[in-house]
Design an enzyme around this catalytic site. Structure first.
Site, short mmCIF file in Angstrom:
data_model
loop_
_atom_site.label_atom_id
_atom_site.label_comp_id
_atom_site.label_asym_id
_atom_site.label_seq_id
_atom_site.Cartn_x
_atom_site.Cartn_y
_atom_site.Cartn_z
CB SER A 1 -0.90 0.01 1.24
OG SER A 1 -1.53 1.26 1.41
CE1 TYR B 1 -4.56 -1.99 5.16
CE2 TYR B 1 -3.58 0.15 4.70
CZ TYR B 1 -4.13 -1.03 4.25
OH TYR B 1 -4.24 -1.26 2.91
#
Length: 672
Positions: free
Chosen positions: A549, A562
């Site tokens: 990501s 995350y």
């Protein structure tokens, strides 16, 4: 029904039963009158299954249509058996109209035999009689004068003349047994032809069953019995990557594993080695299974490491023997030697591994060898198995017509022969990646915690579904084992499974932290470890791709668990690229921005949480993400899939340890 409709119905019925013929084996035909659109005069034509078609799924578009008068006129210009290959090109000058399939080598058989309907099939029972040492006498004993015998001749124009002559000399006959090959039957109507074909097949089956001995393959050899199913499958999963790597020495292939009772029983018997060494006989068989299989000569209980070592020795011997086979029979104008690797590998106690350029070809090769086992059993039950001579097999395997057929095959897709495992592929980014990889030719295993979702995607793309929790090492190993059992090995792994919980630091619980790290950091590690073991065993390299990501390098608010898990994944890419490069395994990553559309993560609450953080409506979150990028474009699942393909499709062969941003340009996430 019209004549072509009758032919299609008969073909589909015969092809639906594997006792009658194997996949893409055999051909059928019908003759009838049509009006010539040029002259308006009736003309008799032949409809015949074209080259490469399958009877069970045949459609009218798969038929070749020829003018019967022109086809039969070829008899007058036939230059003789030494030049009969020239007649195949002449078939094109006999075609009626445009379109349709290319005429096959067996077209002459159908056109020259004086019967309105003709079937040529490869039933196990018929080939068993055809390959028995005293096949002509057994055919007489089985059928009397209802079925005649035709000595072996390579398929072609002369064989058509031979069968036509035999039929003319035996008006009472309903068909023939073709030495070393199969059967041909005929009839005045489509129904009669089908009935006669089935009569020959079933009568031969009954004859072999009633006349045959109880153990045609000899007694069971102690120690070579089938292993219990769980142990058998575990050993097959351990051996499959090794076997596939060896079988891919000349060209990467896909595998298929078979452990049916037919195979396991053959592998346990005394006559396994001598019969396997004789090879198959029917041309349709050995064109797919090669001249003979590779047979492991160790007992079922031998340690896996001993089997691996022996496989490597036997593979080297097989290649030397295949090269010698080629050199024994090649002539000046023979095509160059193709791959010298086996298409069939037999492992006692475990089963059969078959190989081909794609999954269907690998599966069909295995099916044909099962047919060959059945043929050997039938022949040995009533006589001695005596396939056609090795020189005849070579003439067909390296036939100029066969080479021309191979050259007409379409260019393979970029990922043809590659085997992929995609985690979290039941929806969103993972599904898009799986769909793209399959579209580019890969065999794809769909792994997801949601088994129903995985099955749905697998059904859409023709892959296999695996229910897997990536946080569980045993479940991950089971997913890799399922992939190698389905396709023979593994070449490309996409670590995509993920989830996200958006909370400020003080509200993030240990469970929030552990869950996200277990799925993405630990899960990626477990998948990479299990897959890398299989890739190393294969010895032909591979790709591991992490869907990380932009958050692995971009510090956003309320995202500590995350972002940290994604940073862990991002560094795994670098670490594993450095470690696995020695094995030819490339490790790369993709860093998307927020992918809202179709995302299971966003639909599961992450979207609402991130929308609240940024103070926008959840429905407009994708637009919000787009507007903060340089290109002002929303990132979609297919954009991430495109990056995965770019990394693995064959152009970036020297790239490893790279992260590819797919974020439409987020300056704060630029890699430095």
């Amino acid at each position: 029904m019209t004549v072509p409709e009758q032919l299609i119905a008969r073909s589909n019925a015969l092809g639906a039963d594997p006792r009658n013929t194997n996949y893409a084996g055999g051909n059928t035909s019908a003759k009838g009158a049509v009006t010539d659109p040029v002259t308006g005069v009736p003309a008799e034509v032949l409809w015949v299954k074209g080259s490469g078609g399958d009877l069970g799924t045949l459609k009218e578009s798969g038929l070749a249509v020829l003018r019967l008068d022109r086809l039969r006129s070829l008899v007058d210009v036939y230059p003789g058996v030494e030049r009969e290959d020239e007649m195949v090109a002449a078939f094109d000058y006999c075609l009626h109209g445009r379109g349709g399939a290319a005429p096959s080598i067996d077209t002459a058989m159908h056109g020259l035999v004086e019967a309105p309907h003709v079937d040529h099939l490869h039933p196990d029972s018929g080939i068993a009689l055809a390959t028995a040492a005293d096949g002509a006498a057994l055919t007489k004993e089985c059928f009397g004068d209802r079925v005649a015998w035709v000595d072996w001749r390579r398929p072609g124009f002369q064989l058509g003349l031979d069968i036509a002559a035999v039929k003319a000399a035996n008006p009472q006959a309903i068909g023939v047994i073709l030495g070393g090959h199969g059967i041909t039957a005929w009839g005045a109507t489509s129904e009669e032809c089908e009935r006669n074909s089935l009569d020959i097949i079933r009568t031969a089956e009954e004859f072999l069953a009633s006349r045959g001995i109880a153990e045609p393959f000899g007694p069971v050899v102690p120690g070579f019995e089938a292993l219990p199913e769980a142990e058998r499958h575990a050993r097959a999963a351990a051996l499959a990557p090794v076997v596939r790597g060896l079988a891919s020495t000349d060209q990467r292939v896909v595998g298929h594993y078979t452990d049916s009772d037919v195979v396991l029983e053959f592998l346990s018997r005394e006559k396994l080695q001598p019969l396997a060494a004789l090879g198959t006989s029917c041309p349709d068989h050995f064109l797919r299974t090669k001249v003979r299989p590779l047979v492991v000569d160790l007992p079922s209980s031998a340690p896996v490491e001993d089997v691996v070592a022996r496989l490597k020795e036997l593979h080297a011997e097989y290649r030397d023997e295949y090269r010698a086979y080629y050199e024994r029979h090649a002539v000046a104008d023979s095509p160059a030697m193709r791959g010298a690797d086996p298409a069939i590998v037999l492992v006692p106690g475990v089963g059969m591994f078959s190989f081909g350029k794609d999954k269907q070809t690998a599966r069909v090769a295995g099916e044909f060898y099962v047919n060959a086992i059945n043929v050997m059993r039938g022949a040995e039950a009533v006589s001695t198995y005596a396939p056609i001579a090795e020189s005849e097999k070579f003439r067909i395997e390296y036939w100029a017509l066969e080479e021309a057929k191979l050259q007409r095959m379409p260019k393979p897709k970029p990922l043809a022969g590659r085997i992929a495992l995609v985690t979290g592929a039941g929806s969103g980014i993972g599904k898009a990646i799986a769909v793209r990889l399959a579209a580019e030719g890969a065999c794809v295993a769909i792994a997801d915690l949601n088994g129903d979702a995985a099955a749905e995607v697998a059904g859409e793309i023709g892959g296999v579904a695996v229910t897997a929790d990536v946080t569980d090492a045993a479940a991950v190993q089971a997913a890799v084992d399922a992939t190698v059992l389905a396709f023979g090995g593994i070449d490309l792994v996409v670590n995509n499974a993920g989830l996200s919980i958006s909370k400020p630091l003080l509200e993030t619980t240990e469970r929030d932290w552990d869950l996200q790290h277990d799925v993405m950091a630990k899960g990626s590690f477990l998948v990479a470890r299990a897959a890398a073991k299989a890739m190393i065993d294969q010895g032909i390299g591979g790709d591991i791709v992490y869907i990380s990501s932009k958050n692995s390098v971009f510090a956003g608010p309320n995202n500590v668990a995350y972002g940290a898990a994604k940073a862990d994944q991002a560094h795994q890419v670098r670490l594993l690229a450095a470690e696995l490069g020695a094995h030819g395994i490339r490790v790369n990553g993709v860093n998307p921005d927020g992918v809202v559309q179709g995302s299971g993560i966003f639909a599961g609450g992450w979207g609402a949480q991130r929308a609240a953080v940024y103070g926008v409506e959840e429905a407009k979150l994708g637009e919000f993400y787009a507007q903060r990028t340089i290109l002002k474009r929303e990132v979609l699942p297919e954009h991430v899939a495109a990056a995965v393909f770019a990394l693995t499709g064959g152009d970036l062969t020297h790239t490893t340890g790279l992260h590819v941003p797919v974020d439409a340009g987020v300056a704060a996430a630029f890699l430095r």
